[in-house]
Design a protein around this motif. Structure first.
Motif, short mmCIF file in Angstrom:
data_model
loop_
_atom_site.label_atom_id
_atom_site.label_comp_id
_atom_site.label_asym_id
_atom_site.label_seq_id
_atom_site.Cartn_x
_atom_site.Cartn_y
_atom_site.Cartn_z
N TYR A 1 0.99 -0.91 0.09
CA TYR A 1 0.27 -0.38 0.22
C TYR A 1 0.58 1.28 -0.27
O TYR A 1 1.35 1.52 1.00
N VAL B 1 1.27 5.15 0.09
CA VAL B 1 0.62 6.72 0.30
C VAL B 1 1.25 7.32 -0.05
O VAL B 1 2.69 7.71 0.50
N GLN B 2 0.98 8.52 -0.96
CA GLN B 2 1.61 9.80 -1.56
C GLN B 2 1.28 11.13 -0.52
O GLN B 2 -0.48 11.41 -0.24
N THR B 3 2.24 12.14 -0.21
CA THR B 3 1.57 13.47 0.22
C THR B 3 2.38 14.25 0.39
O THR B 3 3.49 14.24 -0.13
N ALA C 1 6.09 10.13 -0.13
CA ALA C 1 5.34 8.26 0.30
C ALA C 1 6.18 8.01 1.00
O ALA C 1 7.06 7.59 1.94
N LEU D 1 -8.10 -1.98 4.99
CA LEU D 1 -7.58 -0.29 4.92
C LEU D 1 -8.89 0.07 5.43
O LEU D 1 -9.33 0.58 5.95
N SER E 1 -4.38 13.25 -0.59
CA SER E 1 -3.32 12.06 -0.29
C SER E 1 -3.39 11.11 -1.92
O SER E 1 -4.77 10.74 -2.47
N SER F 1 -3.33 7.62 -2.96
CA SER F 1 -2.73 6.37 -2.73
C SER F 1 -2.82 5.19 -3.70
O SER F 1 -3.95 4.97 -5.06
N LEU G 1 -2.97 0.22 -4.08
CA LEU G 1 -2.87 -0.83 -3.20
C LEU G 1 -2.09 -1.58 -4.20
O LEU G 1 -2.90 -2.10 -5.10
#
Length: 118
Positions: free
Chosen positions: A7, A9-11, A64, A77, A99, A101, A103
């Motif tokens: 998983y 996640v980009q922020t 990330a 999730l 963000s 994301s 998967l």
């Protein structure tokens, strides 16, 4: 296919608040996420500029996090989402809302280079 799901996640941090964002993410958010059943590990990254080119748009995210999830990733999730919605997980205002994301679930076995172990 057995194996861990990934998983990603980009922020982004609010401009000028990277230190605060990173402290919260490392000290609070990652431990909170890893307390959720199914989340096995986390590793954070920052975007490298090594591949930047003037003729290609800059990716929209600077940070990330790669999480490894065991079992059913959709269930994990769901538990994560419930914790956020239920207020059991503190989100920082140093993080830009929204963000990206992704998967990823395994379709093949993990292949390790010879003599590099696992």
């Amino acid at each position: 296919m057995e194996g861990l799901s990934l998983y990603i996640v980009q922020t982004n941090a609010v401009e000028g608040r990277d230190d605060e964002f990173n402290e919260w993410y490392d000290s609070t958010h990652v431990p909170d996420v890893l307390s959720i059943d199914g989340f096995e590990s986390a590793q954070r990254f920052t975007r490298s500029t090594a591949l930047d080119r003037p003729d290609v748009p800059t990716p929209p995210y600077e940070y990330a996090t790669l999480y490894e999830i065991s079992g059913d990733p959709v269930e994990a999730l769901g538990r994560l989402g419930a914790a956020v919605q239920g207020g059991q997980m503190e989100l920082s205002d140093a993080m830009v809302p929204g963000s990206g994301s992704l998967l990823l679930t395994p379709v093949g076995v993990k292949v390790v280079a010879p003599n590099r172990g696992e």
